[in-house]
Scaffold this motif. Structure first.
Motif, mmCIF file in Angstrom:
data_model
loop_
_atom_site.group_PDB
_atom_site.id
_atom_site.type_symbol
_atom_site.label_atom_id
_atom_site.label_comp_id
_atom_site.label_asym_id
_atom_site.label_seq_id
_atom_site.Cartn_x
_atom_site.Cartn_y
_atom_site.Cartn_z
ATOM 1 N N VAL A 141 -31.120 -5.304 7.926
ATOM 2 C CA VAL A 141 -30.955 -4.803 9.280
ATOM 3 C C VAL A 141 -32.123 -3.873 9.580
ATOM 4 N N PHE A 142 -32.851 -4.193 10.665
ATOM 5 C CA PHE A 142 -34.039 -3.428 11.016
ATOM 6 C C PHE A 142 -33.715 -2.381 12.085
ATOM 7 N N GLY A 143 -34.592 -1.414 12.187
ATOM 8 C CA GLY A 143 -34.384 -0.312 13.128
ATOM 9 C C GLY A 143 -34.359 -0.752 14.579
ATOM 10 N N LEU A 161 -50.370 -26.200 11.677
ATOM 11 C CA LEU A 161 -50.029 -25.119 10.761
ATOM 12 C C LEU A 161 -49.763 -23.878 11.598
ATOM 13 N N VAL A 162 -48.600 -23.265 11.407
ATOM 14 C CA VAL A 162 -48.280 -22.032 12.115
ATOM 15 C C VAL A 162 -47.856 -20.994 11.088
ATOM 16 N N LEU A 163 -48.604 -19.916 11.010
ATOM 17 C CA LEU A 163 -48.243 -18.805 10.128
ATOM 18 C C LEU A 163 -47.444 -17.810 10.946
ATOM 19 N N THR A 164 -46.148 -17.691 10.620
ATOM 20 C CA THR A 164 -45.265 -16.829 11.403
ATOM 21 C C THR A 164 -45.471 -15.370 11.015
ATOM 22 N N PRO A 165 -45.235 -14.443 11.939
ATOM 23 C CA PRO A 165 -45.431 -13.021 11.626
ATOM 24 C C PRO A 165 -44.297 -12.475 10.779
ATOM 25 N N LYS A 166 -44.634 -11.521 9.951
ATOM 26 C CA LYS A 166 -43.584 -10.776 9.263
ATOM 27 C C LYS A 166 -42.936 -9.827 10.259
ATOM 28 N N HIS A 167 -41.654 -9.569 10.063
ATOM 29 C CA HIS A 167 -41.001 -8.583 10.926
ATOM 30 C C HIS A 167 -41.346 -7.207 10.384
ATOM 31 N N GLU A 168 -42.085 -6.450 11.157
ATOM 32 C CA GLU A 168 -42.660 -5.210 10.653
ATOM 33 C C GLU A 168 -41.957 -3.949 11.160
ATOM 34 N N ALA A 169 -40.773 -4.105 11.759
ATOM 35 C CA ALA A 169 -40.025 -2.899 12.138
ATOM 36 C C ALA A 169 -39.460 -2.246 10.874
ATOM 37 N N PRO A 170 -39.251 -0.927 10.882
ATOM 38 C CA PRO A 170 -38.664 -0.260 9.717
ATOM 39 C C PRO A 170 -37.261 -0.794 9.428
ATOM 40 N N ILE A 171 -36.929 -0.847 8.135
ATOM 41 C CA ILE A 171 -35.599 -1.313 7.718
ATOM 42 C C ILE A 171 -34.609 -0.159 7.812
ATOM 43 N N ARG A 172 -33.403 -0.479 8.280
ATOM 44 C CA ARG A 172 -32.365 0.540 8.398
ATOM 45 C C ARG A 172 -31.289 0.387 7.333
ATOM 46 N N HIS A 173 -30.973 -0.885 6.955
ATOM 47 C CA HIS A 173 -29.852 -1.081 6.032
ATOM 48 C C HIS A 173 -30.033 -2.401 5.284
ATOM 49 N N VAL A 174 -29.579 -2.410 4.013
ATOM 50 C CA VAL A 174 -29.612 -3.607 3.174
ATOM 51 C C VAL A 174 -28.228 -3.844 2.595
ATOM 52 N N GLU A 175 -27.828 -5.106 2.541
ATOM 53 C CA GLU A 175 -26.517 -5.440 1.971
ATOM 54 C C GLU A 175 -26.648 -6.729 1.167
#
Length: 353
Positions: free
Chosen positions: A159-161, A131-145
């Motif tokens: 798109v993250f910062g 079992l591997v629990l992957t990390p969430k990407h915790e960088a601030p978000i820059r853009h959504v499409e």
């Protein structure tokens, strides 16, 4: 050795009998009889003497007898006592280490793919399910499409910062139009900057409530369904990677054992309580062992779980790695492998950041 008071109830002979019964059971999965022990004890004792010692250990709740006139097996309490006080743990051997290290020695840019490979290697090395629990990407978000892929499929691009980009496919609410998708993206881009994925769900709900008149119903539905994807609610972007289920099956399983394994498979398929899996690692670094009913996630299957957190460069727990299998896991071998894998993942992610 553990300070468990049960050790005060045991002399050297009973301690050796207990240890040899547990080790024999973990090695073969079969009850260990008194005649078998007469050939391995450090002092010459009769089978009758060993049977008396076994009865005393059974009275203490450390051993059990699955059948009349059969040998003994450790109870869950006995396994816990052994793991806490008598388990001998060594470093992983070179072959096991190299099999894990090979999965991280590639130029693969996607962390999820890398951790998938680690999980496959870990299940192969330990002969259990990994079992591997992957990390969430915790960088601030820059853009959504949002991008329409058809009447019932859409793509959200995050798109993250730090330059990281994630593409996630989901099922949008019915009736979406190009204009509603643009409006939803514009609304999100006006509020997302500087927020991480973990923060974004709360921000979206607050902004929708306060600016309800500024966004039409279609766009609002799209924003809310997109947020469900970002937080991995039932979508194929689950953070829990499970590999090696087949290792839990063997040709000599009893009907009762097979039912427990089916219950475990059902739990793993649903991938429930992912957050609780990470909570199992609370308390900082190091491996934790959950035996049978101690394992609140998979207790119905009577399985054991060996789990360790891994950390980023700031020493923050961001994920976990573990092995699940029958209670007769080879703990002395699995524990250091899980520990080594968690440290290796942590170093890899720290180097990448």
């Amino acid at each position: 050795m553990s300070k468990n008071p049960l050790f005060d109830e045991m002399n050297e002979r009973s301690l050796e009998v207990f240890r040899r019964v547990v080790e024999g059971y973990l090695e073969t999965g079969a009850p260990v009889g008194s005649r078998t022990l007469t050939r391995s004890m450090s002092e010459k004792v009769s089978a009758a003497t060993i049977r008396n010692v076994m009865q005393d250990l059974e009275f203490l709740g450390l051993l059990g007898s699955p059948h009349i006139s059969a040998g003994r097996v450790p109870t869950q309490s006995g396994l816990r006592l052994f793991v806490d006080g008598l388990l001998e743990v060594s470093s992983p051997n070179n072959d096991d280490r190299s099999k894990i290290e090979e999965t991280l020695g590639t130029n693969e840019s996607d962390v999820g793919t890398l951790l998938d490979r680690v999980g496959s290697a870990l299940s192969g090395v330990t002969h259990g399910a990994s079992l591997v629990l992957t990390p969430k990407h915790e960088a601030p978000i820059r853009h959504v499409e949002f991008v329409s892929l058809g009447p019932d499929r859409a793509l959200v691009v995050l798109v993250f910062g730090d330059g990281h980009v994630e593409n996630r496919i989901f099922t949008p609410p019915p009736g979406q139009t190009p204009s509603s998708m643009r409006e939803a993206a514009n609304f999100l881009n006006s509020i997302v900057e500087g927020h991480t994925l973990s923060e974004l769900g709360r921000v979206i709900q607050r902004e929708i409530a306060s600016r309800r008149q500024e966004i039409d119903t279609l766009a609002r539905d799209l924003v809310e369904s997109g947020a469900a994807v970002w937080t991995n609610e039932g979508e194929p972007t689950e953070r829990l990677i499970v590999r090696g289920r087949g290792n839990l099956l063997s040709s000599d399983e009893s009907g009762e054992d097979l039912e427990r394994i089916r219950a475990l498979f059902d739990d793993l398929e649903r991938k429930r309580d992912i957050a609780e899996f990470l909570e199992l690692t609370e308390g900082g670094e190091g491996v934790r062992i959950f035996i049978g009913s101690e394992n609140k996630l998979f207790s119905l299957s009577g399985s054991s779980l060996v789990v360790s957190p891994y950390m980023n460069a700031d020493r923050k727990i961001i994920g976990a790695v573990g092995v699940i299998g029958p209670t007769r896991l080879n703990y002395g071998r699995v524990v250091p492998i899980v520990d080594y894998t968690a440290q290796l993942i942590g170093r890899m992610l720290s180097d990448r950041s």
